[in-house]
Design an enzyme around this catalytic site. Structure first.
Site, PDB file in Angstrom:
ATOM      1  N   ASP A  67       0.814  -1.212   0.000  1.00  0.00           N
ATOM      2  CA  ASP A  67       0.000   0.000   0.000  1.00  0.00           C
ATOM      3  C   ASP A  67       0.852   1.268   0.000  1.00  0.00           C
ATOM      4  O   ASP A  67       2.076   1.207   0.175  1.00  0.00           O
ATOM      5  CB  ASP A  67      -0.954   0.005   1.211  1.00  0.00           C
ATOM      6  CG  ASP A  67      -0.243  -0.293   2.527  1.00  0.00           C
ATOM      7  OD1 ASP A  67       1.004  -0.320   2.547  1.00  0.00           O
ATOM      8  OD2 ASP A  67      -0.934  -0.496   3.531  1.00  0.00           O
ATOM      9  N   ASN A 136      -7.507  -2.275  14.196  1.00  0.00           N
ATOM     10  CA  ASN A 136      -8.916  -2.534  13.875  1.00  0.00           C
ATOM     11  C   ASN A 136      -9.075  -3.688  12.876  1.00  0.00           C
ATOM     12  O   ASN A 136     -10.120  -3.842  12.266  1.00  0.00           O
ATOM     13  CB  ASN A 136      -9.578  -1.257  13.338  1.00  0.00           C
ATOM     14  CG  ASN A 136      -8.954  -0.796  12.022  1.00  0.00           C
ATOM     15  OD1 ASN A 136      -7.993  -1.405  11.536  1.00  0.00           O
ATOM     16  ND2 ASN A 136      -9.483   0.267  11.454  1.00  0.00           N
ATOM     17  N   HIS A 138      -7.353  -4.033  10.092  1.00  0.00           N
ATOM     18  CA  HIS A 138      -7.080  -3.723   8.680  1.00  0.00           C
ATOM     19  C   HIS A 138      -5.825  -4.451   8.204  1.00  0.00           C
ATOM     20  O   HIS A 138      -4.913  -4.746   8.975  1.00  0.00           O
ATOM     21  CB  HIS A 138      -7.056  -2.214   8.396  1.00  0.00           C
ATOM     22  CG  HIS A 138      -5.853  -1.462   8.852  1.00  0.00           C
ATOM     23  ND1 HIS A 138      -5.929  -0.368   9.665  1.00  0.00           N
ATOM     24  CD2 HIS A 138      -4.530  -1.630   8.586  1.00  0.00           C
ATOM     25  CE1 HIS A 138      -4.710   0.104   9.872  1.00  0.00           C
ATOM     26  NE2 HIS A 138      -3.843  -0.653   9.240  1.00  0.00           N
ATOM     27  N   GLU A 143      -9.824  -1.241   5.080  1.00  0.00           N
ATOM     28  CA  GLU A 143     -10.444  -0.862   6.345  1.00  0.00           C
ATOM     29  C   GLU A 143     -11.752  -1.618   6.563  1.00  0.00           C
ATOM     30  O   GLU A 143     -12.446  -1.976   5.598  1.00  0.00           O
ATOM     31  CB  GLU A 143     -10.743   0.643   6.331  1.00  0.00           C
ATOM     32  CG  GLU A 143      -9.498   1.521   6.274  1.00  0.00           C
ATOM     33  CD  GLU A 143      -8.847   1.711   7.643  1.00  0.00           C
ATOM     34  OE1 GLU A 143      -8.834   0.767   8.450  1.00  0.00           O
ATOM     35  OE2 GLU A 143      -8.353   2.821   7.892  1.00  0.00           O
TER      36      GLU A 143
HETATM   37  C1  GLP Z   1      -0.320   0.610   8.497  1.00  0.00           C
HETATM   38  C2  GLP Z   1      -0.050  -0.213   7.252  1.00  0.00           C
HETATM   39  C3  GLP Z   1      -0.354  -1.681   7.476  1.00  0.00           C
HETATM   40  C4  GLP Z   1       0.277  -2.153   8.761  1.00  0.00           C
HETATM   41  C5  GLP Z   1      -0.327  -1.400   9.904  1.00  0.00           C
HETATM   42  C6  GLP Z   1       0.219  -1.811  11.257  1.00  0.00           C
HETATM   43  O1  GLP Z   1      -1.607   1.107   8.553  1.00  0.00           O
HETATM   44  N1  GLP Z   1      -0.801   0.266   6.132  1.00  0.00           N
HETATM   45  O2  GLP Z   1       0.106  -2.425   6.363  1.00  0.00           O
HETATM   46  O3  GLP Z   1       0.077  -3.531   8.915  1.00  0.00           O
HETATM   47  O4  GLP Z   1      -0.043  -0.011   9.726  1.00  0.00           O
HETATM   48  O5  GLP Z   1       1.399  -1.110  11.528  1.00  0.00           O
HETATM   49  P1  GLP Z   1       2.360  -1.370  12.737  1.00  0.00           P
HETATM   50  O6  GLP Z   1       3.164  -2.553  12.366  1.00  0.00           O
HETATM   51  O7  GLP Z   1       3.177  -0.129  12.845  1.00  0.00           O
HETATM   52  O8  GLP Z   1       1.508  -1.615  13.916  1.00  0.00           O
END
Ligand code: GLP
Length: 241
Positions: A67, A136, A138, A143
């Site tokens: 993404d 959440n 995602h 989302e």
């Molecule tokens: C972001 C990314 C996700 C990732 C998520 C969790 O929103 N788009 O791909 O899995 O954060 O991030 P973290 O590993 O910092 O908790």
């Protein structure tokens, strides 16, 4: 779905890195799906070390990131392109043209998303897809919603996600309101193997939803139950809460 409970973040990072390294050692021109966020940073450090130690060669490897914020200049310090350059690509011998990240500055985002999916298919799909998980539930930037979009698409971000990601920005107002993300359909159909890493208490509720086996668009991660080769690498806090 396989679940591996790890003693620590470091163990989780090493086990995840070994899956990716094993794939590349078996097939030098592997296609690897990559994620951003804090969670995979330890895994990336391990891959960098293996590369520097001469144990792992990225010359023929292709990567597709999950993404990118939209709109965002790829050179912006908060773009996922910059994140990947700084935390992985600049430190390994991957060819930059083989390291794909959705273009956050694309004028026509629908065309950008369609071409990204076509490119993944043209490479024969993704051998190993690395995922993190949002608080959440995602995945990438898919989302929770009444319905999900299967293909790679533009996604309006929830306040929950913008709040979680505001730690990287000077404030929540600076966090882009949208993103481009591989869809859950792309992830599930195009990945041969999926590994998901989760660390810390914050992720426990999301992990609980995922392992419950109930599939709902209000919990995008739950769609991973439709895939036949998913392994979760969890530290104790993410597993137990
Ligand atoms: C972001 C990314 C996700 C990732 C998520 C969790 O929103 N788009 O791909 O899995 O954060 O991030 P973290 O590993 O910092 O908790």
């Amino acid at each position: 779905m396989k679940i591996v409970i790890c003693n620590s973040y470091d163990e989780m990072s090493m086990l995840g890195a070994k899956v990716i390294a094993g794939q590349i050692l078996t097939k030098s021109n592997s296609v690897i799906g990559l994620a951003t966020g804090s969670t995979p940073l330890g895994l990336y450090k391990n891959l960098i070390k293996m590369n520097k130690d001469g144990l792992l060669d990225f010359t023929d490897v292709t990567t597709f990131n999950l993404d990118e914020y939209y709109p965002i200049d790829p050179k912006d310090k908060n773009s996922y392109r910059r994140f990947m350059d700084e935390n992985l690509f600049n430190h390994i011998n991957i060819k930059k043209e083989n390291a794909h990240v959705l273009n956050g500055a694309a004028q026509d985002y629908e065309k950008e998303c369609e071409e990204y999916d076509n490119n993944i298919r043209a490479h024969g799909g993704i051998d190993v897809m690395l995922l993190g998980i949002g608080r959440n539930g995602h995945i990438g930037f898919n989302e929770p919603n009444e319905s999900l979009v299967s293909a790679t698409h533009r996604q309006i971000l929830t306040e929950n996600t913008r709040d979680a990601n505001s730690r990287f920005f000077s404030g929540i107002d600076e966090v882009p309101k949208a993103a481009l993300t591989m869809g859950m359909g792309t992830i599930i159909k195009e990945s041969k193997k999926i590994i998901l890493l989760a660390s810390g208490k914050d992720k426990h509720e999301a992990v609980k939803g995922l392992v419950s086996g109930n599939i709902t668009s209000n919990d995008p991660a739950s769609y991973l139950n439709l895939h036949k080769d998913v392994t979760l690498f969890l530290d104790k806090e993410a597993f137990n809460g």
